[in-house]
Design a protein around this motif. Structure first.
Motif, PDB file in Angstrom:
ATOM      1  N   PRO A   1       0.834  -1.215   0.000  1.00 44.89           N
ATOM      2  CA  PRO A   1       0.000   0.000   0.000  1.00 44.89           C
ATOM      3  C   PRO A   1       0.865   1.261   0.000  1.00 44.89           C
ATOM      4  N   VAL A   2       1.421   1.575  -1.168  1.00 40.69           N
ATOM      5  CA  VAL A   2       2.384   2.677  -1.248  1.00 40.69           C
ATOM      6  C   VAL A   2       1.751   3.998  -0.805  1.00 40.69           C
ATOM      7  N   LYS A   3       0.562   4.261  -1.297  1.00 44.62           N
ATOM      8  CA  LYS A   3      -0.088   5.528  -0.951  1.00 44.62           C
ATOM      9  C   LYS A   3      -0.318   5.638   0.543  1.00 44.62           C
ATOM     10  N   ASP A   4      -0.743   4.539   1.157  1.00 44.58           N
ATOM     11  CA  ASP A   4      -1.011   4.560   2.595  1.00 44.58           C
ATOM     12  C   ASP A   4       0.262   4.752   3.415  1.00 44.58           C
ATOM     13  N   SER A   5       1.414   4.413   2.822  1.00 42.50           N
ATOM     14  CA  SER A   5       2.663   4.560   3.567  1.00 42.50           C
ATOM     15  C   SER A   5       3.014   6.016   3.811  1.00 42.50           C
ATOM     16  N   PHE A   6       2.334   6.928   3.107  1.00 40.10           N
ATOM     17  CA  PHE A   6       2.538   8.357   3.320  1.00 40.10           C
ATOM     18  C   PHE A   6       1.594   8.910   4.380  1.00 40.10           C
ATOM     19  N   ARG A   7       0.793   8.025   4.989  1.00 44.95           N
ATOM     20  CA  ARG A   7      -0.175   8.474   5.982  1.00 44.95           C
ATOM     21  C   ARG A   7       0.520   9.143   7.160  1.00 44.95           C
ATOM     22  N   ALA A   8      -0.017  10.263   7.601  1.00 43.68           N
ATOM     23  CA  ALA A   8       0.610  11.056   8.662  1.00 43.68           C
ATOM     24  C   ALA A   8       0.296  10.497  10.038  1.00 43.68           C
ATOM     25  N   LEU A   9       1.236  10.665  10.941  1.00 47.98           N
ATOM     26  CA  LEU A   9       0.976  10.414  12.355  1.00 47.98           C
ATOM     27  C   LEU A   9       0.187  11.593  12.903  1.00 47.98           C
ATOM     28  N   SER A  10      -0.636  11.364  13.902  1.00 47.91           N
ATOM     29  CA  SER A  10      -1.482  12.431  14.421  1.00 47.91           C
ATOM     30  C   SER A  10      -0.942  13.055  15.697  1.00 47.91           C
ATOM     31  N   VAL A  11       0.169  12.578  16.190  1.00 48.05           N
ATOM     32  CA  VAL A  11       0.704  13.092  17.443  1.00 48.05           C
ATOM     33  C   VAL A  11       2.202  13.327  17.322  1.00 48.05           C
ATOM     34  N   ILE A  12       2.643  14.481  17.797  1.00 56.78           N
ATOM     35  CA  ILE A  12       4.071  14.736  17.942  1.00 56.78           C
ATOM     36  C   ILE A  12       4.479  14.201  19.310  1.00 56.78           C
ATOM     37  N   ASP A  13       5.436  13.303  19.334  1.00 52.60           N
ATOM     38  CA  ASP A  13       5.842  12.688  20.600  1.00 52.60           C
ATOM     39  C   ASP A  13       7.361  12.611  20.618  1.00 52.60           C
ATOM     40  N   TYR A  14       8.014  13.713  21.010  1.00 61.43           N
ATOM     41  CA  TYR A  14       9.463  13.796  20.930  1.00 61.43           C
ATOM     42  C   TYR A  14      10.046  14.420  22.182  1.00 61.43           C
ATOM     43  N   GLY A  15      11.311  14.135  22.383  1.00 59.12           N
ATOM     44  CA  GLY A  15      12.041  14.736  23.474  1.00 59.12           C
ATOM     45  C   GLY A  15      12.692  16.036  23.053  1.00 59.12           C
ATOM     46  N   LEU A  16      13.434  16.618  23.974  1.00 59.55           N
ATOM     47  CA  LEU A  16      14.057  17.914  23.750  1.00 59.55           C
ATOM     48  C   LEU A  16      14.997  17.890  22.559  1.00 59.55           C
ATOM     49  N   ASP A  17      15.728  16.797  22.381  1.00 60.15           N
ATOM     50  CA  ASP A  17      16.711  16.720  21.312  1.00 60.15           C
ATOM     51  C   ASP A  17      16.077  16.944  19.946  1.00 60.15           C
ATOM     52  N   GLU A  18      14.943  16.273  19.692  1.00 64.39           N
ATOM     53  CA  GLU A  18      14.270  16.434  18.413  1.00 64.39           C
ATOM     54  C   GLU A  18      13.622  17.811  18.282  1.00 64.39           C
ATOM     55  N   ILE A  19      13.063  18.318  19.386  1.00 65.69           N
ATOM     56  CA  ILE A  19      12.413  19.624  19.344  1.00 65.69           C
ATOM     57  C   ILE A  19      13.418  20.708  18.975  1.00 65.69           C
ATOM     58  N   VAL A  20      14.644  20.611  19.494  1.00 61.25           N
ATOM     59  CA  VAL A  20      15.690  21.582  19.150  1.00 61.25           C
ATOM     60  C   VAL A  20      15.917  21.590  17.646  1.00 61.25           C
TER      61      VAL A  20
ATOM     62  N   ALA B 170       3.297  16.602   7.630  1.00 62.22           N
ATOM     63  CA  ALA B 170       2.057  15.918   8.006  1.00 62.22           C
ATOM     64  C   ALA B 170       1.295  16.712   9.056  1.00 62.22           C
ATOM     65  N   TRP B 171       2.011  17.419   9.899  1.00 60.72           N
ATOM     66  CA  TRP B 171       1.375  18.206  10.950  1.00 60.72           C
ATOM     67  C   TRP B 171       1.056  19.628  10.499  1.00 60.72           C
ATOM     68  N   GLU B 172       1.278  19.928   9.198  1.00 63.83           N
ATOM     69  CA  GLU B 172       1.027  21.231   8.593  1.00 63.83           C
ATOM     70  C   GLU B 172       1.914  22.314   9.179  1.00 63.83           C
ATOM     71  N   ILE B 173       3.025  21.903   9.763  1.00 65.23           N
ATOM     72  CA  ILE B 173       4.031  22.857  10.211  1.00 65.23           C
ATOM     73  C   ILE B 173       4.883  23.277   9.015  1.00 65.23           C
ATOM     74  N   LEU B 174       5.067  22.365   8.067  1.00 66.15           N
ATOM     75  CA  LEU B 174       5.717  22.674   6.793  1.00 66.15           C
ATOM     76  C   LEU B 174       4.738  22.443   5.657  1.00 66.15           C
ATOM     77  N   ASN B 175       4.910  23.209   4.595  1.00 69.13           N
ATOM     78  CA  ASN B 175       4.214  22.958   3.341  1.00 69.13           C
ATOM     79  C   ASN B 175       5.208  22.365   2.354  1.00 69.13           C
ATOM     80  N   ARG B 176       4.812  21.312   1.668  1.00 65.59           N
ATOM     81  CA  ARG B 176       5.654  20.749   0.617  1.00 65.59           C
ATOM     82  C   ARG B 176       4.784  20.576  -0.620  1.00 65.59           C
ATOM     83  N   GLU B 177       5.176  21.221  -1.706  1.00 65.45           N
ATOM     84  CA  GLU B 177       4.355  21.225  -2.902  1.00 65.45           C
ATOM     85  C   GLU B 177       5.167  20.789  -4.113  1.00 65.45           C
TER      86      GLU B 177
END
Length: 302
Positions: A90-109, A193-200
């Motif tokens: 299911p190639v198309k489904d593999s682009f499905r977005a996660l609905s939750v940001i769940d990261y520590g400080l390192d990734e947030i930086v 996926a979280w609409e923080i970035l736009n990619r067109e």
């Protein structure tokens, strides 16, 4: 046609591959993909896969013996392996977005600094970053300059682990005349996926562009930056000071440069020119942000 590297990698992530295993998967499937694509072009030079690309992957790439054998060696679930064999991934489904940001400080930086890079880029260039590989090259140049600087960012009494060098945690490999980081691209996918970035998709790409997407700040970027930039600056702006200085210097030099201009500069760097295609040109920062005061991960519903 959807970008081939993004589709192949997203399927690898859908399978559940991470880190070294994901890199091994890509190293296995890319040659299979290229051979299948070349064979199709030889059979039909006028073939256009724009609307049939996912079908092409399922017909000629995913069922290939090297790919299936790799999955079995990695003990991927047999049900998933069967989908590769049958050409029903299911190639198309593999682009499905996660609905939750769940990261520590390192990734947030990294997220905050990446968004600040895009914010400054758009102010200077008055446009989105295009093509996509230019963003990878700009982020690489930030880390490259940090790696070449003499100063070191160290912790103070706030309990942060010592950083040998600041900078993004992404590792970059050479890909032709630009650089690429799978981990940076994975973060871009999530932010998009979280609409923080736009990619067109770029409607009229130039012939020398490999990945015809543009990247810009999304509608949720301002909220994200406001929340986390203030939080980061409030506990220790010194850790990020040199990083931001070098980042702004890179943008001052290259925000209005074409892909050809950036590639020409990359080729002038011994670290880049001395590497072959697919070889690592720069590892990410060797130590990560750690706080004794705030060990909890950050979870945001989006």
């Amino acid at each position: 046609m959807p970008d081939r590297w993004l589709a192949l990698r997203r399927v690898g992530e859908w399978v559940g591959l991470e880190s070294d295993e994901l890199s091994e998967y890509l190293a296995t499937i890319r040659p299979v993909h290229n051979q299948a694509l070349q064979a199709r072009k030889e059979r039909d030079p006028k073939s256009d896969l724009r609307d049939e690309y996912f079908d092409f992957l399922n017909e000629a790439v995913f069922p290939a013996e090297p790919v299936v054998s790799f999955l079995r060696r990695k003990q991927v679930e047999e049900q998933i392996v069967k989908r590769f064999e049958e050409g029903s991934v299911p190639v198309k489904d593999s682009f499905r977005a996660l609905s939750v940001i769940d990261y520590g400080l390192d990734e947030i930086v990294d997220f905050v600094m990446l968004l600040k890079l895009l914010e400054q880029y758009q102010e200077r260039a008055e446009t989105a970053v295009e093509p996509l590989e230019n963003l990878h090259s700009l982020v690489y140049l930030v880390n490259y300059r940090l790696s070449e600087s003499d100063s070191q960012a160290v912790s103070d009494d706030l309990g942060f682990g010592m950083l040998e060098k600041t900078g993004f945690r992404y590792t970059f490999e050479r890909r032709g005349n630009y650089v690429w980081s799978d981990s940076l691209q994975r973060d871009q996918d999530r932010l998009a996926a979280w609409e923080i970035l736009n990619r067109e998709t770029i409607e009229n790409p130039r012939s020398e562009w490999d990945i015809t997407y543009s990247v810009s700040l999304g509608k949720a970027a301002e909220l994200f930056l406001t929340r986390f930039e203030k939080r980061l600056n409030s506990f220790d702006s010194f850790l990020l000071n040199e990083w931001e200085i070098q980042q702004n210097a890179v943008l001052e030099d290259f925000a209005t440069s074409s892909k050809a201009g950036i590639s020409s500069y990359l080729k002038s760097l011994e670290r880049f020119s001395g590497c072959g295609d697919g070889e690592i040109v720069l590892n990410g920062r060797p130590k990560r942000f750690k706080s004794n005061q705030d060990q909890k991960r950050i979870r945001i519903n989006v």
